[in-house]
Design an enzyme around this catalytic site. Sequence first.
Site, PDB file in Angstrom:
ATOM      1  CG  PHE A  19      -7.273  22.690 -13.449  1.00  0.00           C
ATOM      2  CD1 PHE A  19      -7.637  23.109 -12.183  1.00  0.00           C
ATOM      3  CD2 PHE A  19      -7.508  23.540 -14.523  1.00  0.00           C
ATOM      4  CE1 PHE A  19      -8.227  24.353 -11.977  1.00  0.00           C
ATOM      5  CE2 PHE A  19      -8.091  24.785 -14.331  1.00  0.00           C
ATOM      6  CZ  PHE A  19      -8.455  25.193 -13.052  1.00  0.00           C
ATOM      7  CB  CYS A  63     -15.574  15.617 -14.468  1.00  0.00           C
ATOM      8  SG  CYS A  63     -15.052  16.821 -13.234  1.00  0.00           S
ATOM      9  CD  GLU A 115      -3.391  19.389  -9.397  1.00  0.00           C
ATOM     10  OE1 GLU A 115      -4.075  19.440  -8.364  1.00  0.00           O
ATOM     11  OE2 GLU A 115      -3.887  19.282 -10.541  1.00  0.00           O
ATOM     12  CD  GLN A 148      -9.363  10.758 -15.574  1.00  0.00           C
ATOM     13  OE1 GLN A 148     -10.433  10.264 -15.244  1.00  0.00           O
ATOM     14  NE2 GLN A 148      -9.226  12.058 -15.790  1.00  0.00           N
ATOM     15  CB  CYS A 188     -24.791   1.379 -11.101  1.00  0.00           C
ATOM     16  SG  CYS A 188     -23.089   0.803 -11.295  1.00  0.00           S
ATOM     17  CB  CYS A 213     -18.738  -4.463  -7.514  1.00  0.00           C
ATOM     18  SG  CYS A 213     -18.865  -2.811  -8.246  1.00  0.00           S
ATOM     19  CG  ASN A 244      -6.098  27.830  -5.211  1.00  0.00           C
ATOM     20  OD1 ASN A 244      -6.816  27.441  -6.139  1.00  0.00           O
ATOM     21  ND2 ASN A 244      -6.602  28.214  -4.048  1.00  0.00           N
TER      22      ASN A 244
END
Length: 438
Positions: free
Chosen positions: A300, A395, A321, A271, A90, A168, A348
């Site tokens: 994807f 992301c 994918e 996720q 973090c 944690c 790909n």
Amino acid sequence: MAQFYTAKQRVTTKQRITVTIEDLDPFGQGVARHQGKTIFVSGALPGEQAEITLTEDKRQFARAKVTRLLSSSPARVTPRCPHFNTCGGCQQQHVDVVLQQQSKAQALSRMLSKEAQRVVAVDEVIAGEPWGYRRRARLGLQWQNKSQQLRMGFRQEASNDLVDIQQCPILTPELEALITPLRQCLRELKAVKRLGHVELVQADNGPLMVLRHLDALHVDDREKLERFSHKHQLMMFLDDGSENLTALSNNQPFYQSHKLKLTFSPQDFIQVNDAVNQQMVARAIDWLDLQPDDRVLDLFCGMGNFTLPIGKVVQNAVGVEGVAALVRQAAYNADLNSLKNVSFFQHNLEEDVSRQPWAAQGFNKVLLDPARAGAAGVMTHVVKLAPQRVVYVSCNPTTLARDSQTLLLAGYQLERVAMLDMFPHTRHLESMVLFKKT
């Protein structure tokens, strides 16, 4: 008599200066300016005055750390984790969650505005609980010869050294509760010096663990691990470096999403933040404005995180994918949930897609969820399909901004932007964007 020349040792003094922090970048660093140069100050917050020491000095910018804090921001909070100052997991536990979200949203807005050549506002922040959210974590294992102890934890920032964590608080409570007894169990193994890492995952039907071991395990070690798994109701898998895991129980992990049961292998990507993922999938379905006669392409697609819920609504959904194991798992879950209108293909997507059997099926809506490298290889084909709506889940804001340019130049309008607070207290910035054909 021989004489030897000894050079005088050069003494350098690190420059200390006093600055006022003006902003917070998405990575949790304070931003100050001194003599026309931008300085990124780790651990400092907007409005604070600090004495800092430069750690890196470039022509365009510098980096620094706080030597002495002269004033404190109201947004500064006490980190909940005792390992915060050493663990590299973090970066922002000292920052109020609201400020964390604001700084990330502002950074996202700046990057997208630059590409769109207009002000692009972030419409919403999709968030869940800031603590106890992480349902997957990999803990490194290191045997210390000097102390004859096993370290288990995350790596220090910019170091290979492990922080031997005792807790944690961003892990789900079930996973956090395993840390102490798991360390004790591993210390008692004969193979303690030859362990690689442990992967902890919280499935909806209980926690699971994958142990990477570098040598074959003694029968006593396997028995200890089995007893540990029974005591803690833990699905246990052993990883010897080969392609397949060895399961010590018959249970198959799964999680539920939009009334679907999605099974997965411990090696599959899921996720990390379930609460944000559920909201993200719902928002994507809403933004795509799905209709019964729609044909949707999910690029994807992973193991069908978006494709399968979309398939419940539309005429036809196709997921593509690059990882073959994820494609097999996605197809299995389509059958498990009786979704006959959903199909998956392995390819790909950094390579040419024009000759693929799925490429010309007349999709009118597209979703993309690429890795950090973005979707540059497939953006031209998305434009050729001319879908009415495109949802891009990202992301990495840098590659999102780059790929957005292809759609903007093709006449698409950037309609909606959401910042996804998928990883509170860290530097990770995730987002999703809606484009509509004008």
